[in-house]
Enzyme design. Structure first.
Site, PDB file in Angstrom:
ATOM      1  N   PRO A 195       0.811  -1.218   0.000  1.00 12.17           N
ATOM      2  CA  PRO A 195       0.000   0.000   0.000  1.00 12.17           C
ATOM      3  C   PRO A 195       0.843   1.265   0.000  1.00 12.17           C
ATOM      4  CG  PRO A 195       0.057  -0.934   2.193  1.00 12.17           C
ATOM      5  CD  PRO A 195       0.748  -1.912   1.297  1.00 12.17           C
ATOM      6  N   HIS A 230      -5.267  14.191   0.746  1.00 14.52           N
ATOM      7  CA  HIS A 230      -4.537  13.917  -0.490  1.00 14.52           C
ATOM      8  C   HIS A 230      -4.998  14.896  -1.558  1.00 14.52           C
ATOM      9  CE1 HIS A 230      -2.419  10.024   0.262  1.00 14.52           C
ATOM     10  NE2 HIS A 230      -3.323   9.942   1.226  1.00 14.52           N
ATOM     11  N   LYS A 234      -6.712  11.939  -6.226  1.00  9.01           N
ATOM     12  CA  LYS A 234      -6.636  10.603  -5.629  1.00  9.01           C
ATOM     13  C   LYS A 234      -8.040  10.046  -5.513  1.00  9.01           C
ATOM     14  CE  LYS A 234      -4.698   7.788  -1.951  1.00  9.01           C
ATOM     15  NZ  LYS A 234      -4.306   6.783  -2.946  1.00  9.01           N
ATOM     16  N   GLY A 239      -4.183   3.506   0.846  1.00  9.23           N
ATOM     17  CA  GLY A 239      -3.829   2.148   1.233  1.00  9.23           C
ATOM     18  C   GLY A 239      -2.993   2.128   2.500  1.00  9.23           C
TER      19      GLY A 239
END
Length: 348
Positions: A195, A230, A234, A239
């Protein structure tokens, strides 16, 4: 004193963005040219291979799929920086036109031209045909892939790599991860799947996993809160956040649900208020995890704040070098994690 707060960890390094991007989002390091649909020939691949450096990794040729997206491009630049060669072909989004880009690493000045082929049915057929020529020129064991595409493509792309015996590093998050692992194990695929590709964050995750294993329920009764910011592009929950939350849930026994309870910040104003610099709005990963005791008297806070993409890109290049060595050793296909790469000393 009514409450006590402890900052467990805080780091400012560099961030990530996944997904296919349109040509208009090409990074400033690239020059994009329209390119006619000509099949890559074995002789062209051979001539291109003559330009490799003479270090131990120069025989590896890396197909970086997902360019001209910023994360894939950063990974390609990092490959050049670490002495790897790029495949002259790579997959791009199904709706992006066939084109050739020039990838340049500003630190070393190294560059390479890569033809991007749309990942539609015709494009995949052409990729397979060109892959055959590339293997003939460079050796089957020397051709590997990096995937920074889109969460919706994760499972299909992984099966494509496995069925075409193409070892790969899956940097893209999202998709059905349980199915992904099952598909790769059943097909004896060579892969690094993680991730997060940043070595410091990988080390932190490993430490948390160990803590949760040794001291489960040590924070019983504490409530977990998670906020992550983010860039707007995104498409999924981080993850990394999912992996960290899994360990923190084992420590706290909280009923926290990732999709229900994680606070996702995806707009500029919220990100700025969360501490992200204006310059990093298009590429960052700011995560804060808070554990609070039932009576509110004790607060534990874990942070990892990342601006840019370099740490992930270089970790990805290290992972593909690690995987190349495993393939060359003659071992049977296996799925590795970034913790495996870290434990093997494969991160530099």
């Amino acid at each position: 004193m009514k409450s006590a707060a402890l900052i467990i960890f805080s780091a400012v390094v560099v961030g990530t963005s996944h997904g296919f991007q349109s040509p208009s989002r090409t990074s400033s390091q690239q020059q994009v040219h329209c390119h006619p649909k000509n099949k890559i020939t074995t002789s062209q691949l051979y001539m291109s291979s003559l330009n490799n450096d003479d270090d131990d990794s120069s025989s590896l040729r890396i197909m970086v799929n997902g360019m001209p997206g910023p994360m894939a491009t950063a990974a390609a630049e990092a490959c050049l920086r670490k002495g790897l060669s790029l495949s002259p072909i790579a997959m791009t989004g199904p709706d992006i036109k066939d084109q050739t880009i020039t990838v340049t690493d500003d630190i070393t000045g190294k560059s390479a031209e890569v033809r991007l082929i749309p990942a539609n049915d015709d494009g995949r057929t052409e990729i397979i045909s060109s892959l055959s020529g590339l293997r003939e020129a460079s050796g089957k064991e020397n051709i590997l892939a990096i995937d920074y595409t889109h969460p919706s493509a994760v499972n299909d792309n992984a099966i494509f790599y496995a069925e075409n015996e193409l070892p790969f590093v899956m940097g893209t998050t999202g998709g059905d991860r349980d199915q992904l692992m099952s598909d790769m194990v059943s097909r004896d695929a060579f892969a690094v799947i993680a991730p997060n590709m940043g070595k410091q964050i990988v080390a932190m995750q490993a430490g948390l996993e160990d803590l949760a294993s040794k001291f489960p329920s040590a924070f019983d009764g504490y409530k977990l809160k998670v906020t992550e910011s983010h860039q707007k592009t995104k498409a999924d929950t981080s993850g990394t956040a999912k992996a960290v939350i899994d360990s923190l849930k084992k420590l706290s026994d909280d009923d926290f649900e990732v999709e229900r309870d994680t606070v996702l910040l995806r707009d500029d104003e919220s990100s700025l208020n969360f501490g992200v610099s204006k310059e990093a709005l298009k590429g960052h990963a700011f995560h804060t995890y808070t554990l609070t005791s039932g009576d509110g008297s004790v607060v534990f806070e874990l942070k990892h704040n990342v601006e840019g993409r370099t740490v992930y890109a270089e970790g990805t290049a290290d992972a593909v070098k690690f995987l190349g060595a495993k393939v060359a050793s003659g071992m049977k296909g296996k799925v590795f994690s970034m913790i495996d790469v870290l434990q093997a000393g494969g991160l530099d």
